[in-house]
Motif scaffolding. Structure first.
Motif, short mmCIF file in Angstrom:
data_model
loop_
_atom_site.label_atom_id
_atom_site.label_comp_id
_atom_site.label_asym_id
_atom_site.label_seq_id
_atom_site.Cartn_x
_atom_site.Cartn_y
_atom_site.Cartn_z
N ALA A 27 0.84 -1.21 0.00
CA ALA A 27 0.00 0.00 0.00
C ALA A 27 0.87 1.25 0.00
N ALA A 28 1.97 1.20 0.80
CA ALA A 28 2.87 2.36 0.84
C ALA A 28 3.52 2.59 -0.51
N GLY A 29 3.94 1.49 -1.17
CA GLY A 29 4.53 1.61 -2.50
C GLY A 29 3.55 2.15 -3.51
N THR A 30 2.31 1.64 -3.41
CA THR A 30 1.26 2.12 -4.33
C THR A 30 1.00 3.60 -4.13
N MET A 31 0.92 4.02 -2.86
CA MET A 31 0.67 5.42 -2.55
C MET A 31 1.82 6.31 -3.05
N GLU A 32 3.05 5.79 -2.90
CA GLU A 32 4.21 6.56 -3.37
C GLU A 32 4.16 6.74 -4.88
N LYS A 33 3.82 5.63 -5.60
CA LYS A 33 3.71 5.71 -7.05
C LYS A 33 2.57 6.63 -7.47
N LEU A 34 1.46 6.57 -6.73
CA LEU A 34 0.31 7.42 -7.03
C LEU A 34 0.67 8.89 -6.81
N THR A 35 1.38 9.15 -5.70
CA THR A 35 1.79 10.52 -5.42
C THR A 35 2.74 11.03 -6.50
N LEU A 36 3.69 10.17 -6.92
CA LEU A 36 4.64 10.55 -7.97
C LEU A 36 3.92 10.80 -9.28
N ALA A 37 2.97 9.90 -9.63
CA ALA A 37 2.22 10.06 -10.87
C ALA A 37 1.41 11.35 -10.84
N THR A 38 0.80 11.63 -9.67
CA THR A 38 0.00 12.86 -9.54
C THR A 38 0.88 14.09 -9.71
N ARG A 39 2.09 14.03 -9.09
CA ARG A 39 3.01 15.16 -9.19
C ARG A 39 3.49 15.33 -10.63
N GLN A 40 3.78 14.21 -11.30
CA GLN A 40 4.23 14.29 -12.70
C GLN A 40 3.14 14.86 -13.59
N ALA A 41 1.90 14.42 -13.35
CA ALA A 41 0.78 14.93 -14.14
C ALA A 41 0.59 16.42 -13.90
N SER A 42 0.73 16.82 -12.62
CA SER A 42 0.60 18.24 -12.28
C SER A 42 1.70 19.06 -12.93
N ASN A 43 2.95 18.54 -12.89
CA ASN A 43 4.07 19.24 -13.51
C ASN A 43 3.91 19.33 -15.02
N ALA A 44 3.43 18.22 -15.62
CA ALA A 44 3.22 18.22 -17.07
C ALA A 44 2.16 19.24 -17.46
N ASN A 45 1.10 19.31 -16.65
CA ASN A 45 0.05 20.28 -16.92
C ASN A 45 0.57 21.71 -16.77
N ALA A 46 1.37 21.93 -15.72
CA ALA A 46 1.94 23.27 -15.51
C ALA A 46 2.90 23.63 -16.64
N MET A 47 3.69 22.65 -17.12
CA MET A 47 4.61 22.91 -18.23
C MET A 47 3.84 23.21 -19.51
N GLU A 48 2.73 22.51 -19.71
CA GLU A 48 1.88 22.80 -20.87
C GLU A 48 1.37 24.22 -20.81
N GLN A 49 0.92 24.64 -19.63
CA GLN A 49 0.44 26.00 -19.45
C GLN A 49 1.57 27.00 -19.67
N ALA A 50 2.78 26.67 -19.17
CA ALA A 50 3.92 27.56 -19.33
C ALA A 50 4.27 27.74 -20.80
N ASN A 51 4.22 26.63 -21.57
CA ASN A 51 4.48 26.73 -23.01
C ASN A 51 3.44 27.59 -23.70
N ALA A 52 2.18 27.43 -23.30
CA ALA A 52 1.12 28.24 -23.90
C ALA A 52 1.31 29.72 -23.60
N TRP A 53 1.68 30.04 -22.33
CA TRP A 53 1.91 31.43 -21.98
C TRP A 53 3.17 31.98 -22.66
N SER A 54 4.15 31.13 -22.90
CA SER A 54 5.35 31.57 -23.60
C SER A 54 5.00 31.98 -25.03
N ARG A 55 4.12 31.21 -25.65
CA ARG A 55 3.71 31.56 -27.02
C ARG A 55 2.83 32.81 -27.01
N ALA A 56 2.06 32.99 -25.96
CA ALA A 56 1.26 34.21 -25.85
C ALA A 56 2.18 35.42 -25.70
#
Length: 325
Positions: A27-56
């Motif tokens: 369960a701890a390993g699963t939670m760690e992977k879930l937390t990492l995946a959530t953080r990666q998804a959040s970072n990817a979304n933020a980077m997508e937004q950053a790229n969009a604002w850079s083009r703006a």
């Protein structure tokens, strides 16, 4: 009998505890992977937004450049403080800024060749001589061979010019590589040319660029910094000194010169033998460098770009993370 039952109960309890430990670890390993995946998804979304604002921000820079060029495009000067001035773009939960500056005030390394076909290039010797002269003015040792080797890096054939370098000159490097035999995509390619050390590259970097054309640049005397006067001096056949050019640039009117004739006929350069240098100068700009910086939370994005202002409407031709032109 009772001892046997107690032993069995102890073994069962131990088994249960072991299972609980295993399930807990899973369960701890699963939670760690879930937390990492959530953080990666959040970072990817933020980077997508950053790229969009850079083009703006880049779009905002295009609008700004149109204003700098004006209606008739007859003159671009530093009036108005636009060069390298940060233009902020208000964004939610972050910041975005764009900066632009003249990208044509440089020696275009790709002008060392002329186009001879759809994808073929031959050495342009006047460009090689000018590049070598620029290096002499900057105190760079071995400039003649570096200029020739750089031209061979770009030209399409495999035969080195005098002092140049083709495949054989690179065969001893580890790893082995060969000249590109086409236009440089980025100025950093100069570091791969034989004879160019990190120190030489650092000395040349403020003066050179790799524009997406083999055409030589025209230096805008209204925006060129006085400390880079060697660019203009290198255009003349050793008839103009760097100090002369610097003094001329320091005498520049606040609104800039109306024509190159004004620059060459007045002040320190009056009466000098400019040779082909006068034709290689201008009072307007065709290329602009762009820098965008975006910060959203913990995500930061720095990008550089190139804007082509030769057309009726300026257009962005490159935007990337890295060093730029």
């Amino acid at each position: 009998m009772q001892g046997k039952r107690a032993s069995e109960r102890g073994a069962a309890l131990l088994t249960v505890l072991l299972l609980v430990a295993i399930v807990g670890a899973m369960a701890a390993g699963t939670m760690e992977k879930l937390t990492l995946a959530t953080r990666q998804a959040s970072n990817a979304n933020a980077m997508e937004q950053a790229n969009a604002w850079s083009r703006a921000a880049a779009t905002m820079a295009l609008v700004r450049i149109e204003a700098v060029l004006g209606q008739d495009r007859s003159r671009v000067s530093l009036a108005g403080g636009w060069s390298d001035h940060p233009f902020p773009l208000p964004i939610p939960e972050g910041t975005a800024t764009a900066r632009v500056l003249d990208a044509g005030n440089c020696f275009n390394l790709n002008s060392l060749v002329v186009r001879t076909g759809a994808d073929s290039y031959a050495v342009r010797m006047p460009g090689v001589l000018q590049f070598a002269r620029l290096m002499r003015l900057l105190g760079v040792a071995g400039g003649d061979t570096i200029a020739a080797a750089t031209a061979d890096w770009i030209d399409s054939d495999g035969d080195p010019i005098a002092g140049g370098a083709e495949d054989a000159a690179y065969s001893g490097f580890q790893p082995v590589y060969r000249p590109a035999n086409t236009l440089m995509a980025d100025v950093s390619e100069l570091r791969a040319v034989v004879g160019v050390t990190p120190q030489i590259y650092a000395a040349l970097r403020p003066y050179v660029c790799a524009l997406p054309t083999e055409q030589p640049t025209t230096v805008n005397v209204n925006t060129l910094a006085p400390e880079r006067g060697a660019l203009i001096a290198a255009m003349a056949p050793d008839t103009i000194g760097v100090d002369q050019v610097r003094r001329a640039l320091l005498s520049r009117p606040a609104e800039g010169w109306a024509s190159t004739s004004d620059f060459w006929s007045r002040g320190p350069l009056s009466g000098s033998n400019a040779g082909d240098a006068q034709a290689a100068t201008a009072v307007t700009t065709h290329w602009f460098a762009l820098t965008t910086d975006v910060a959203i939370g913990r995500i930061t994005l720095h990008q550089t770009g190139l804007i082509d202002a030769r057309r009726p409407r300026p257009r962005l031709v490159a935007l990337q993370s890295g060093e730029g032109v």
